[in-house]
Design a protein around this motif. Sequence first.
Motif, mmCIF file in Angstrom:
data_model
loop_
_atom_site.group_PDB
_atom_site.id
_atom_site.type_symbol
_atom_site.label_atom_id
_atom_site.label_comp_id
_atom_site.label_asym_id
_atom_site.label_seq_id
_atom_site.Cartn_x
_atom_site.Cartn_y
_atom_site.Cartn_z
ATOM 1 N N LYS A 119 0.918 -14.772 -51.890
ATOM 2 C CA LYS A 119 0.618 -14.061 -53.207
ATOM 3 C C LYS A 119 1.273 -12.625 -53.548
ATOM 4 O O LYS A 119 1.591 -12.136 -54.667
ATOM 5 C CB LYS A 119 -0.980 -13.843 -53.172
ATOM 6 C CG LYS A 119 -1.567 -15.284 -53.380
ATOM 7 C CD LYS A 119 -3.268 -14.945 -53.625
ATOM 8 C CE LYS A 119 -3.973 -16.373 -53.762
ATOM 9 N NZ LYS A 119 -5.494 -16.092 -53.644
ATOM 10 N N GLN A 120 1.739 -11.975 -52.315
ATOM 11 C CA GLN A 120 2.113 -10.516 -52.485
ATOM 12 C C GLN A 120 3.576 -10.888 -53.001
ATOM 13 O O GLN A 120 4.223 -10.132 -53.818
ATOM 14 C CB GLN A 120 2.320 -10.004 -51.136
ATOM 15 C CG GLN A 120 1.156 -9.420 -50.547
ATOM 16 C CD GLN A 120 1.206 -8.671 -49.168
ATOM 17 O OE1 GLN A 120 1.753 -9.138 -48.160
ATOM 18 N NE2 GLN A 120 0.266 -7.697 -48.948
ATOM 19 N N GLU A 121 4.206 -12.086 -52.504
ATOM 20 C CA GLU A 121 5.673 -12.337 -53.002
ATOM 21 C C GLU A 121 5.717 -12.530 -54.498
ATOM 22 O O GLU A 121 6.562 -12.012 -55.309
ATOM 23 C CB GLU A 121 6.176 -13.481 -52.350
ATOM 24 C CG GLU A 121 7.645 -13.776 -52.686
ATOM 25 C CD GLU A 121 8.134 -15.013 -51.976
ATOM 26 O OE1 GLU A 121 9.120 -14.966 -51.198
ATOM 27 O OE2 GLU A 121 7.489 -16.013 -52.188
ATOM 28 N N ALA A 122 4.576 -13.349 -55.025
ATOM 29 C CA ALA A 122 4.338 -13.927 -56.398
ATOM 30 C C ALA A 122 3.965 -12.446 -57.193
ATOM 31 O O ALA A 122 4.586 -12.320 -58.143
ATOM 32 C CB ALA A 122 3.244 -14.778 -56.628
ATOM 33 N N ASN A 123 3.216 -11.755 -56.500
ATOM 34 C CA ASN A 123 2.953 -10.441 -57.314
ATOM 35 C C ASN A 123 3.892 -9.171 -57.517
ATOM 36 O O ASN A 123 3.956 -8.319 -58.118
ATOM 37 C CB ASN A 123 1.659 -9.628 -56.574
ATOM 38 C CG ASN A 123 0.542 -10.451 -57.184
ATOM 39 O OD1 ASN A 123 0.607 -11.864 -57.693
ATOM 40 N ND2 ASN A 123 -0.715 -10.203 -57.156
ATOM 41 N N GLN A 124 4.954 -9.459 -56.521
ATOM 42 C CA GLN A 124 5.984 -8.428 -56.009
ATOM 43 C C GLN A 124 5.169 -6.902 -55.828
ATOM 44 O O GLN A 124 5.700 -6.113 -56.317
ATOM 45 C CB GLN A 124 6.941 -8.412 -57.186
ATOM 46 C CG GLN A 124 7.728 -9.559 -57.538
ATOM 47 C CD GLN A 124 8.830 -9.524 -58.673
ATOM 48 O OE1 GLN A 124 8.742 -8.455 -59.609
ATOM 49 N NE2 GLN A 124 9.869 -10.358 -58.484
ATOM 50 N N GLY A 125 4.198 -6.953 -54.885
ATOM 51 C CA GLY A 125 3.632 -5.888 -54.515
ATOM 52 C C GLY A 125 2.286 -6.247 -53.837
ATOM 53 O O GLY A 125 2.005 -7.240 -53.552
ATOM 54 N N ASP A 126 1.543 -5.187 -53.388
ATOM 55 C CA ASP A 126 0.459 -5.389 -52.977
ATOM 56 C C ASP A 126 -0.757 -5.932 -53.572
ATOM 57 O O ASP A 126 -0.624 -5.884 -54.842
ATOM 58 C CB ASP A 126 -0.407 -3.842 -52.283
ATOM 59 C CG ASP A 126 -1.270 -4.031 -51.316
ATOM 60 O OD1 ASP A 126 -1.061 -4.963 -50.392
ATOM 61 O OD2 ASP A 126 -2.432 -3.573 -51.448
ATOM 62 N N LEU A 127 -1.708 -6.439 -53.040
ATOM 63 C CA LEU A 127 -2.962 -7.161 -53.892
ATOM 64 C C LEU A 127 -3.809 -6.273 -54.027
ATOM 65 O O LEU A 127 -4.431 -5.370 -53.689
ATOM 66 C CB LEU A 127 -3.349 -8.625 -53.032
ATOM 67 C CG LEU A 127 -2.323 -9.538 -52.526
ATOM 68 C CD1 LEU A 127 -3.089 -10.665 -51.832
ATOM 69 C CD2 LEU A 127 -1.511 -10.161 -53.385
ATOM 70 N N ARG A 128 -4.776 -6.664 -55.148
ATOM 71 C CA ARG A 128 -5.842 -6.060 -55.512
ATOM 72 C C ARG A 128 -7.078 -6.376 -54.533
ATOM 73 O O ARG A 128 -7.009 -7.398 -53.941
ATOM 74 C CB ARG A 128 -6.215 -6.430 -57.069
ATOM 75 C CG ARG A 128 -5.300 -5.828 -57.871
ATOM 76 C CD ARG A 128 -5.848 -5.954 -59.454
ATOM 77 N NE ARG A 128 -6.172 -7.185 -59.852
ATOM 78 C CZ ARG A 128 -5.199 -8.029 -60.141
ATOM 79 N NH1 ARG A 128 -3.985 -7.864 -60.282
ATOM 80 N NH2 ARG A 128 -5.614 -9.538 -60.268
ATOM 81 N N ALA A 129 -8.359 -5.848 -54.715
ATOM 82 C CA ALA A 129 -9.207 -6.245 -53.708
ATOM 83 C C ALA A 129 -9.644 -7.542 -54.128
ATOM 84 O O ALA A 129 -10.148 -8.423 -53.366
ATOM 85 C CB ALA A 129 -10.605 -5.385 -54.094
ATOM 86 N N SER A 130 -9.780 -7.860 -55.394
ATOM 87 C CA SER A 130 -10.252 -9.318 -55.747
ATOM 88 C C SER A 130 -9.343 -10.474 -55.320
ATOM 89 O O SER A 130 -9.531 -11.485 -55.125
ATOM 90 C CB SER A 130 -10.292 -9.530 -57.404
ATOM 91 O OG SER A 130 -9.087 -9.023 -58.079
ATOM 92 N N GLN A 131 -7.911 -10.184 -55.076
ATOM 93 C CA GLN A 131 -7.133 -11.035 -54.652
ATOM 94 C C GLN A 131 -7.560 -11.083 -53.225
ATOM 95 O O GLN A 131 -7.005 -12.382 -52.507
ATOM 96 C CB GLN A 131 -5.692 -10.599 -54.920
ATOM 97 C CG GLN A 131 -5.443 -10.774 -56.332
ATOM 98 C CD GLN A 131 -4.104 -10.100 -56.950
ATOM 99 O OE1 GLN A 131 -3.647 -9.146 -56.541
ATOM 100 N NE2 GLN A 131 -3.252 -10.809 -57.676
ATOM 101 N N HIS A 132 -7.620 -10.024 -52.448
ATOM 102 C CA HIS A 132 -8.095 -10.182 -50.949
ATOM 103 C C HIS A 132 -9.105 -11.092 -50.752
ATOM 104 O O HIS A 132 -9.040 -11.761 -50.191
ATOM 105 C CB HIS A 132 -8.188 -8.629 -50.500
ATOM 106 C CG HIS A 132 -6.878 -8.027 -50.231
ATOM 107 N ND1 HIS A 132 -5.935 -8.526 -49.420
ATOM 108 C CD2 HIS A 132 -6.409 -6.628 -50.761
ATOM 109 C CE1 HIS A 132 -5.059 -7.468 -49.391
ATOM 110 N NE2 HIS A 132 -5.280 -6.471 -50.096
#
Length: 317
Positions: A119-132
């Motif tokens: 998911k980090q690769e897809a977002n090209q960055g860190d995840l939000r709390a909801s994604q964690h």
Amino acid sequence: MSRTALPGTQESDSRSFYAWTKLRRFFAHVKYENLVAGLSGGVVSTLMLHPLDLVKIRFAVSDGLDLRPKYNGILHCMRTIWRQEGLRGLYQGVTPNVWGAGASWGLYFFFYNAIKAYKQEANQGDLRASQHLISAAQAGALTLCITNPIWVTKTQLVLQYDAGVDQSKKQYRGMVDALVKIFRREGIPGLYRGFLPGLLGTSHGALQFMAYEELKKKYNKHRSLPLEAKLNSFEYITMAGFSKIFAVSATYPYQVVRARLQDQHNNYMGMVDVIRKTWGNEGIYGFYKGMIPNIIKVTPACCITFAVYETVSHVLM
């Protein structure tokens, strides 16, 4: 109106290629190091703290049946088991607990880190709390599908009460014997007792990992360090402890429901039946039986697990 692409058409081939590409990208993030590190942490913490887990389960199912021993508290429970059965009694059910905890933590970290990295690769960055939160819930569901039979055998083994000179009430000789007998008696459904509340209980792990990741992120941001910077053992232990207490407090009742469904001394019609009878006979207090020994056990267990995991994973990677 949606239409389905016919096999062999260009659209179908395109979708298949896209799905295969996504799968390859996901497996590129799968690392055995996370499995080994998580398994190591789960085994070490379980071996150290199994007696408290046994006490927690015995309190969780204490619904007034005459066959159950009566305990006045955590220390009284441990002293009684020690006097009647010795060290072996306090470590009753330890084999499936070690297998279950090792496999669960190993698979959880294995799936969670792969899902998170994808998911980090897809977002090209860190995840939000909801994604964690969602990533941890997905990892928990996958892990439970594999490990639920182990937890059923563990629960039934720790609920084999001492029968004095008459050992006929000792149904199982060990983990494999329990697995075989439960399967012969009840089939696959018997090995998946408590699966639904366990599935709901993935919210526990999801909340814990979300809190843990957010604490690490905010702490490193406060110190102007990279988000994945390595911390010292005390920092990992502190964050793991706070995240575990938060998750336990929010989700403990599902563990009582699950333990009662897996208990061989009672026959419930399902999760709703457990909830109705527990509420009717014991009130809200019934859903929090065993919570204190659980917190006493799981908080240090979580701290040990995460400290071992972070140390081993950094060494391996």
